[in-house]
Design an enzyme around this catalytic site. Sequence first.
Site, PDB file in Angstrom:
ATOM      1  N   HIS A  49      44.767  47.117  45.905  1.00  0.00           N
ATOM      2  CA  HIS A  49      43.661  46.851  44.984  1.00  0.00           C
ATOM      3  C   HIS A  49      43.938  47.543  43.649  1.00  0.00           C
ATOM      4  CE1 HIS A  49      39.435  48.135  43.620  1.00  0.00           C
ATOM      5  NE2 HIS A  49      39.557  46.850  43.310  1.00  0.00           N
ATOM      6  N   HIS A  96      41.301  48.363  34.188  1.00  0.00           N
ATOM      7  CA  HIS A  96      40.237  48.582  35.163  1.00  0.00           C
ATOM      8  C   HIS A  96      38.893  48.547  34.446  1.00  0.00           C
ATOM      9  CE1 HIS A  96      38.776  51.043  38.896  1.00  0.00           C
ATOM     10  NE2 HIS A  96      38.174  49.882  38.757  1.00  0.00           N
TER      11      HIS A  96
END
Length: 311
Positions: A49, A96
């Site tokens: 991830h 992110h």
Amino acid sequence: MFSRSLWALSAFSALAFGAPLTRRQATVCNGHAELCDRLYSNVTYIGAHDSFAFSSDPLALARDQTVDVPTQLSLGVRLLQGQAHTGSDGVLHFCHTSCALFDGGTVADYLGNVKTFLDANPNEVLTLLFTNPEGADVSTVWKPIFDAAGISDLAYVPPSIPVNQSSWPTLGDMISSGKRVVVFLDAGADGANPVPFILPEFQMIWETPFSVTDASFPCSIDRINGPLPSEEHMYMINHSLNINIIPIGDGVIVSDPADAPTTNGVDSILANANGCVPLGANRNPNFVLLDFVDQGDAFTAADQLHGLASS
């Protein structure tokens, strides 16, 4: 000399008369001979991830990995996930949430590292699953980056979309054909100008909820698109545990590195997988998406899901 000349004559004849040369048949696929005859959709892949968001700094709260992408791949990760945003330089980066929070560099540089791995490991099938929250155009933004990295020629193009779970090729066939990279995009792949190898994720994969804070990982189908019913999709379990560091209002959810050895352990992964099997047409998950993939024993869990001895 005679045998070499005979081979050359045979090759010339095959080309001259349109007969295809026999491809090298893969005998080891993703580390196991036993996987070569399995459909791509009947294999469990350990995934990273936010694979780009790596840092060894424990104060980097936006990190989700501690080791870089080449190391993740060397460990056995075969699904790389990333979130793309346009950087301040106007090109696509993996970031992110935003590039101000954590900028993992350009997608071009990232795919260059992936291509290096693919060149060095010709018997590996790799899945790339990227999110596209800003809706970058697949034909004018995404495809040129894949082309420049040399990955487009390795990407699998299905005969039609969506692909039913039982209609994927085997790992052996994918490796032998040279089409051993599967590319999914969560949004924008099914727009007006589709790219044949960039596939719409949720038409073929359903996911469990993400940003989970419950260590029991209760299973449910969280994101899916038609037209295929859920039992004809592959599926991914988001098996990363998070903590709420500011439990006010919506709070601030970050990944929990302290619990990663347990979360990524065999017992936790198998419990989550078994809890999802009834929703997955009694099949194991295809993708197990993890934070901090260098912690725990996820690859042993995958071997057990395959019914194999640990490598």
